[in-house]
Design a protein around this motif. Structure first.
Motif, PDB file in Angstrom:
ATOM      1  N   UNK A   1       0.766  -1.068  -0.008  1.00  8.38           N
ATOM      2  CA  UNK A   1       0.114  -0.024   0.090  1.00  8.38           C
ATOM      3  C   UNK A   1       0.773   1.292  -0.248  1.00  8.38           C
ATOM      4  N   UNK A   2       1.876   1.244   0.929  1.00  6.38           N
ATOM      5  CA  UNK A   2       2.991   2.380   0.952  1.00  6.38           C
ATOM      6  C   UNK A   2       3.331   2.628  -0.245  1.00  6.38           C
TER       7      UNK A   2
ATOM      8  N   UNK B   1     -12.301   7.324   2.835  1.00  5.80           N
ATOM      9  CA  UNK B   1     -11.429   7.082   4.203  1.00  5.80           C
ATOM     10  C   UNK B   1     -10.337   6.023   3.628  1.00  5.80           C
ATOM     11  N   UNK B   2     -10.830   4.960   3.103  1.00  4.29           N
ATOM     12  CA  UNK B   2      -9.939   3.915   2.663  1.00  4.29           C
ATOM     13  C   UNK B   2      -8.797   4.186   1.952  1.00  4.29           C
ATOM     14  N   UNK B   3      -9.273   5.171   1.010  1.00  3.61           N
ATOM     15  CA  UNK B   3      -8.064   5.651   0.156  1.00  3.61           C
ATOM     16  C   UNK B   3      -7.137   6.420   0.896  1.00  3.61           C
TER      17      UNK B   3
ATOM     18  N   UNK C   1      -3.061   5.788   1.201  1.00  8.01           N
ATOM     19  CA  UNK C   1      -2.180   6.909   0.794  1.00  8.01           C
ATOM     20  C   UNK C   1      -1.477   7.359   2.159  1.00  8.01           C
ATOM     21  N   UNK C   2      -2.044   7.158   3.435  1.00  8.66           N
ATOM     22  CA  UNK C   2      -1.383   7.552   4.506  1.00  8.66           C
ATOM     23  C   UNK C   2      -0.232   6.599   4.918  1.00  8.66           C
ATOM     24  N   UNK C   3      -0.128   5.374   4.351  1.00 13.78           N
ATOM     25  CA  UNK C   3       0.556   4.560   4.942  1.00 13.78           C
ATOM     26  C   UNK C   3       2.208   4.719   4.779  1.00 13.78           C
TER      27      UNK C   3
ATOM     28  N   UNK D   1      -2.185   1.919  -7.357  1.00 15.54           N
ATOM     29  CA  UNK D   1      -2.828   0.716  -7.512  1.00 15.54           C
ATOM     30  C   UNK D   1      -3.852  -0.019  -6.862  1.00 15.54           C
ATOM     31  N   UNK D   2      -3.906   0.380  -5.394  1.00 17.73           N
ATOM     32  CA  UNK D   2      -4.540  -0.330  -4.586  1.00 17.73           C
ATOM     33  C   UNK D   2      -5.715   0.584  -4.089  1.00 17.73           C
ATOM     34  N   UNK D   3      -5.396   1.715  -4.065  1.00 15.11           N
ATOM     35  CA  UNK D   3      -6.709   2.773  -3.541  1.00 15.11           C
ATOM     36  C   UNK D   3      -7.799   2.923  -4.516  1.00 15.11           C
ATOM     37  N   UNK D   4      -8.964   2.881  -4.159  1.00 17.37           N
ATOM     38  CA  UNK D   4     -10.092   2.731  -5.087  1.00 17.37           C
ATOM     39  C   UNK D   4     -10.333   4.406  -5.524  1.00 17.37           C
ATOM     40  N   UNK D   5     -10.068   5.217  -4.685  1.00 13.69           N
ATOM     41  CA  UNK D   5     -10.272   6.548  -5.133  1.00 13.69           C
ATOM     42  C   UNK D   5      -8.755   7.326  -5.086  1.00 13.69           C
ATOM     43  N   UNK D   6      -8.852   8.407  -5.638  1.00 11.97           N
ATOM     44  CA  UNK D   6      -7.686   9.567  -5.012  1.00 11.97           C
ATOM     45  C   UNK D   6      -7.976  10.058  -3.857  1.00 11.97           C
ATOM     46  N   UNK D   7      -7.013  10.325  -2.913  1.00 13.75           N
ATOM     47  CA  UNK D   7      -7.300  10.520  -1.734  1.00 13.75           C
ATOM     48  C   UNK D   7      -7.525  12.318  -1.765  1.00 13.75           C
ATOM     49  N   UNK D   8      -7.458  12.879  -2.682  1.00 11.25           N
ATOM     50  CA  UNK D   8      -7.906  14.283  -2.608  1.00 11.25           C
ATOM     51  C   UNK D   8      -9.218  14.300  -3.398  1.00 11.25           C
TER      52      UNK D   8
END
Lengths: 310, 676, 296
Positions: free
Chosen positions: C45-46, C84-86, C90-92, C51-58
């Motif tokens: 994830x980090x 929140x998942x994304x 991204x925060x990882x 590739x993993x996150x379903x959405x853009x964090x922004x």
């Protein structure tokens, strides 16, 4: 070495440690590459005069040793400096807020020792039984969960949904329950693991075989002999843990908005009030050293080998 | 006679991660009332497991009795619940262990631990229990029993603790005392005292004793009957006189012949049993001893011989009747006439002994500061490990160093090799003052002086392959190519009798004796002149010990080596040494040629030491005048002659005046005012 | 010297059984396997959040503010409508960087200090250990906090603060280990054949000393991540668009009554990761622990 000598040595060592930590705290704030003044005021609004004034006010234009000796003399007189935000002296503020922190530290320490020792001992005695598995899980979670998260979970469950206990504040015993639980769980985690290992080591010692060969019951072998041997090394760790709990209050008091010294730090961080941070950190260091000194001394009284060693 | 304990077909298994492991199998024995039975065996023989199985202490070690019975007083202990068993443990059966220091709970006083036992098992008041504890401590020969009652285990010496342990075992007047290697961790003088005590209390309390030991000498002295175990089974079972007169099993015979005795012929090679003790996990098929047995036939490798009655005794050998009749049964078969001819004489004539000292030690002292840890305590004192020792080691000889623990013999050895700096005095090696050498010169000098340690596993880096361990000195001193090093190491492996393929194995894959061979290969890698063997064979089983001693002696002859042989086993020192120095509390008290020292000891301490050695011959058990008391602390040695506190002939002069180390006959030195 | 014809060798058998491994194998191994998978997944994830996150964090979906966990947003959305998942994925990276970098720096410095102190002993050891003890008079999180506050915000500053606070632990472990290895007979044996000191240090002392440091570093990774996220939580972290786990959790605190999920999931991520690291650390300790693998 006689007992008196030992105690004297320990006290003097603790005193040296406090002096050392005062140098350390002072150095962190004034010697690290960051400019304390610039980290105190927002660079975007700071004028050069403001910077120069603040620097002068803090005595930063003088050489390090003068700054330090001045600081140290002040500390000896009970002057821990003053806030750059509102010029309040730091020490009275700490003293005012300390009782709330102390209450939290003590309750969570009691909680972690009771849970930790009980589960640690049972876990070792009933190794691989269900109680051991539960204890090990508590232990693992205890050391793995951030307090600020377990605190929030407790608030969610007991305040937001069940509405049993207050989520914030520092008045009355009810406000102590959740933060102590959250903090105590960390301590309990460490103590369970420590006591369990210590106990298992003792159980494998030869003298346990002797005790069994004497026909003593398992209960006596475990709770009278093994436990006492296991707790002696555990006490040091427990002492260190109580100190860590004190430090942990900084975070947990923020979560529960308690008016303790942790709260002062959190606020000071927001306000970039370095002297306050410095003061609280140093104050905590003193308390920490004193706690460990007490534990260390009690250790010499509990362990006959230390007590009687010539 | 009435049987007190009757064990039938006992089998004990230990649960391991990959299945069960059988530690002992088909063990049957009985103990009559008032009898002492010894189980003798080497490591892995199962003797300790047998002793622990009786009180079912193995239950706590993942062990279980999977077959057989242990009948005491009509009760089968193998079937009892732990709760019922508690009415036997400590009351009818008591046990003492090898390491008295580890056998007491360190955080309770001796007194409270004895009283606890008494209260657990008898209807006594606390006061009565205390009185009984006092009586018992007094009975086992502990001085100031009232004071000892309130002391913690770490405040007593090993010998004292073993006495206290015995007192605790006696607390409830048991019928059977199980003693698991009770004297192995103790000095020979203390061993003699403890054994004597055990015999006395056995009579007095009308007990039976089951004694576990690896020492045939101890067994000869103590036992009525002896049981010999090997690899988890009983191989022979006979009365003590039968056993020593004519052993019926080749293993027993080998064991008895491997022992060096006080009057064995020093010019002979020691008899040794080939090979090493098998691990429990990979026991050979058929008779478990057959791979090491000189008489083994095909049948032995296929069929397990049962324990059967032969000539009024029991033995587990197919050919016992024939073997004992055979011509060379009483003669060691492993050696030829040629071998028996004086190895020593060759060495002696070659090196013209006496003409050339290799080591000269002058007034050597080594003190360690103690009690200076706190700035608040003023009195700093010293532990006088070695004080004012003067002697020489001649080229080509073996100089033996003996003494109890705490005598400073090991420290002396380490100072000789400059592994520790002397506090004062000088050490000359090949005429050079070692203390004058700088670090680099000293390292170069170390080529010629090597060391072999007691613990062959602890003295090698466990992460290294054997080839690298043996090659390390070559790599340090000679920059050899990998191939040259490999070749040299292979040669060395062959010299010490190891397989060449050992090169790529790790030390833990070897047995104790093999590891000591590795250590020897490493020590001779650089063709040194001198080797310090510090208790080099003490940790080995008897059957292996002889192999290593023989190897050391062969190497000495072939390579013209000089040895300093430090050991507490007096017989073995006597066998290998040309001259022997006796140390007591940091000082050398006597020095003489080997025979002279043992035949005509001049110092009372030497005599006491020799008298303490258990003789592996029941016919010759003598009334011994062994030494009283224990060695005092080297931190606070007695004034005058240091031995006066234990000396049977001490006079007022001995208490005040320190005797001079002087030559009473040619080559016979002694530090005593009134030598024997 | 004690006679070492020890009956303990007779008890080859019980010796193995004393090791802690004979527990329920399948279950324990299952735990370790799970822990390993969690760690690998979070590291992925980090490394590859895109590739993993379903959405853009922004990406702010203003129509879906504070929506509870559902099939489209497994961890729900926050006050701005971000997934929140994304955010957690991204925060990882920042959280892991703080953890790993501070362990590397702290472990290296602490290891060196401990080695020097343990190897030389004597007055050097006394002085170094006094200094370490002084460093220890301030509990870890407070020390990190003071340093971070003095250095000001910034990823490297947090790393440094956490690293410094972890030095004493590593130094003490390494010192203890070195002092014990130094006394081993094989070290003296090597010296007795004339091996120069530097070779003894490199050949014998170091290779036999660092396994406890490795174990401690593994468990220390968990501690460092806890302290790092604690600092972020207190507001000492990096202020930027994509918050790390600690900051994310802190932001969610304001919405506890309306959106429990915002704080809960980042906390769960921290806990899961630290838990897994600790399980692996325990396994390593069992494997390397001199007490269980002692072969004397």
């Amino acid at each position: 070495m006689t007992l008196v000598n030992k105690v004297l040595l320990k006290i003097s060592t603790a005193f040296v440690s406090i002096i050392g930590s005062s140098i350390l705290v002072f150095s962190i704030i004034y010697l690290l590459p960051g400019d304390p003044v610039l980290s105190m005021i927002d660079p975007s609004v700071a004028t050069p005069e403001m910077v120069a004034n603040l620097r002068k006010e803090l005595g930063l234009n003088q050489p390090f040793y003068i700054q330090f000796s001045e600081y140290f003399m002040n500390v000896l007189q009970g002057d821990f400096g003053q806030s750059v935000v509102n010029s309040e002296p730091v020490l009275p503020k700490i003293v005012e807020h300390f009782p709330a922190t102390l209450a939290l530290t003590i309750t969570s320490a009691v909680l972690s020792v009771v849970i930790g020792v009980t589960f640690g001992v049972l876990s070792a005695i009933y190794r691989n039984k269900w109680i051991d598995i539960i204890a090990r899980i508590i232990g693992l979670f205890g050391i793995s969960m951030p307090t600020f998260w377990s605190g929030i979970l407790l608030i969610l469950i007991f305040s937001v949904y069940l509405n049993w206990l207050p989520s914030i504040g520092s008045d009355g015993w009810k406000t102590l329950v959740l933060p102590s639980l959250s903090l105590g769980l960390v301590g309990a985690g460490f103590i369970i693991r420590m006591v369990r290992n210590s106990m298992l080591d003792v159980i494998n010692e030869q003298f346990i075989v002797t005790l069994r060969a004497k026909g003593l019951s398992e209960r006596v072998v475990m709770y009278r002999h093994a436990l006492r041997n296991a707790l002696i090394p555990a006490i040091t760790i427990i002492g260190l843990n109580i100190g860590e709990l004190l430090a942990g209050t900084v975070v947990i008091e923020t979560v529960f908005s308690r008016q303790g010294i942790g709260r002062i730090v959190a606020d000071a961080i927001m306000a970039k009030d370095l002297p306050v941070i410095q003061g609280v950190v140093f104050f905590s260091a003193i308390v920490y050293v004193v706690i460990n000194l007490l534990v260390d001394l009690s250790y010499s009284f509990i362990d006959p080998r230390v007590r009687r060693a010539h | 006679m009435e049987k007190l304990l009757d064990i039938q077909h006992l089998k004990v298994d230990f649960t391991m991660k990959d299945g069960d492991l059988t530690a002992i199998k088909d063990v049957s024995l009985h103990i009559n009332i008032g009898e002492t039975v010894c189980i003798v065996g080497e490591s892995g023989s199962g003797k300790s497991v047998t002793s622990k199985a009786i009180m079912r202490l193995i239950d706590y070690e993942n062990g279980k009795i999977s077959a057989g019975s242990i009948v005491l007083d009509g009760m089968d202990l193998a079937q009892l619940s732990q709760k019922k068993l508690r009415s036997i443990c400590g009351k009818k059966v008591a046990m003492i262990f090898q390491e008295p220091m580890a056998a007491f709970d360190p955080v309770f006083t001796i007194g409270s631990q004895i009283i606890e036992t008494i209260l657990e098992n008898k209807q006594f008041t606390k006061l009565q229990a205390k009185e009984r504890a006092l009586y018992l401590l007094n009975r086992v020969g502990i001085s100031d029993p009232a004071l000892r009652l309130n002391q913690y285990p770490n405040e007593l010496s090993g010998g004292m603790l073993q006495r206290a342990m015995i007192a605790m075992a006696l607390a409830c007047g048991p019928d059977l005392l199980i003693a698991d290697e009770p004297t192995t961790a103790l000095d020979v003088t203390i061993q003699a005292q403890i054994l004597k005590l055990l015999q006395e209390i056995k009579e007095e309390f009308g007990m039976s004793i089951l004694l576990i030991t690896h020492d045939m000498g101890v067994a000869a002295q103590m036992a009525d009957r002896i049981i010999v175990m090997y690899a988890g089974r009983i191989v022979e079972y006979a009365t003590v006189s039968q056993m020593f007169e004519l052993p019926h099993h080749p293993y027993t015979r080998g064991l008895l012949q491997s022992i060096t005795t006080i009057d064995s012929d020093r010019s002979k090679k020691l008899y040794s049993i080939n090979g090493s003790i098998p691990g429990l996990a990979d026991l050979p098929p058929g008779c478990q001893f057959h791979p090491r047995c000189p008489f083994a036939t095909e049948r032995c490798s296929m069929e397990l011989p049962p324990l059967r009655e032969v000539n009024d005794r029991y033995t587990a050998c197919w050919y016992a009747e024939d073997l004992v009749e055979s011509f060379d049964w009483k003669q060691p078969s492993g050696e030829t006439k040629n071998d028996r001819h004086s190895i020593k004489e060759i060495v002696l004539s070659d090196s013209k002994r006496g003409s050339e000292p290799l080591f000269t030690i002058q007034q050597l002292s080594k003190f360690y500061p103690i009690g200076k840890k706190s700035p608040f305590s003023r009195n700093s004192s010293y532990l006088r490990a070695v004080e004012n020792v003067t002697f020489t080691i001649e080229k080509g000889e073996t100089f033996g160093l003996v003494g109890e623990s705490g005598s400073g013999k090991s420290t002396l050895g380490r100072v000789l090799l400059q592994l520790e700096k002397p506090t004062s005095g000088k050490v000359f090696f090949q005429g050079q003052d070692l203390s004058k050498l700088d670090a680099k010169e000293l390292r170069e000098k170390r080529r010629n002086m090597q060391m072999i340690y007691q613990d062959p596993y602890g003295s090698v880096n466990p992460r290294w392959k054997v080839g690298d361990i043996i090659g390390e000195p070559l790599q340090v001193h000679d920059s050899l190519s990998a191939k040259d090093k490999h070749d040299r190491v292979q040669d060395l492996l062959e010299v010490v009798g190891l397989n060449k393929s050992s090169f790529n194995l790790y030390p833990h894959e070897f047995s104790g004796g093999q590891r000591q061979r590795i250590a020897i290969a490493r020590a001779i890698a650089l063709n040194p002149q001198f080797i310090l063997a510090d208790e080099a064979v003490s940790a080995l089983d008897v059957s292996v010990q002889a192999q290593i001693v023989n190897l050391l002696q062969d190497l000495q002859r072939e390579r013209d080596l000089t040895y300093l042989f430090i050991a507490h086993g007096l017989n073995i020192v006597r066998h290998v040494s040309d001259r022997i120095g006796v140390m007591y509390l940091g000082q050398m008290v006597e020095m003489a040629p080997s025979e002279t020292l043992f035949l005509h000891p001049a110092h009372h301490y030497t005599k006491g030491l020799i008298d303490s050695i258990p003789i592996a011959d029941p016919a010759r058990t003598r009334e011994r005048i062994s030494l009283k008391g224990e060695i005092p602390s080297p931190a606070n040695p007695p004034a005058g002659c240091r031995f006066h506190t234990r000396c049977p002939a001490a006079t007022a002069r001995c208490r005040e005046e320190q005797p001079i180390f002087r030559e009473i006959h040619t080559g016979h030195w002694v530090a005593c005012h009134d030598p024997l | 010297m004690k006679e070492v014809v020890n009956t303990k060798t007779v008890l080859h058998v019980p010796k193995w059984k004393f090791t802690k491994q004979k527990t329920n194998f399948s279950v324990e191994n299952l735990f370790i396997l799970g822990a390993g998978m969690v760690v690998i997944f979070i590291i992925l994830c980090a490394l590859f959040p895109k590739w993993i996150a379903p959405y853009s964090p922004t990406f702010m979906d203003t129509s879906l503010i504070l929506s509870p966990p559902n099939s489209a947003h497994w961890f729900g959305t926050d006050y701005f409508g971000r997934d929140v998942l994304s955010l957690v994925i991204y925060g990882s990276s920042d959280s892991l960087i703080i953890g790993i970098a501070s362990v590397l720096i702290g472990g290296l410095i602490g290891g060196i200090i401990g080695s020097v102190s343990g190897y030389f002993g004597g007055i050097i050891d006394v002085v170094v250990m006094r200094l370490i003890e002084i460093l220890m008079t301030i509990p870890g999180i407070l020390l990190a906090l003071a340093i971070a506050a003095a250095l000001g915000p910034g990823l490297m500053n947090i790393v440094l603060a956490v690293a410094v606070s972890s030095i004493p632990g590593y130094a003490r472990v390494m010192r203890g280990q070195l002092m014990s290895i130094k006394k081993r007979k094989y070290v003296e044996a090597s010296r007795s054949i004339g091996t120069p000191e530097w070779r003894i240090f490199l050949w014998h002392l170091l290779p036999n000393s660092w396994s406890p440091l490795l174990v401690m570093a593994t468990i220390g990774l968990g501690t460092s991540i806890l302290i790092g996220s604690g600092l972020s939580f207190l507001g000492l972290g990096i202020i930027k668009e994509i918050p790390d786990w600690g900051a994310l959790l802190s932001q969610g605190r304001g919405y506890l009554t309306v959106g429990w999920w915002i704080s809960t999931f980042p906390g769960l991520a921290i806990t899961l990761f630290v838990l897994s690291v600790n399980i692996i650390g325990d396994k390593l300790r069992d494997t390397f622990d001199p007490k269980t693998s002692r072969t004397r």
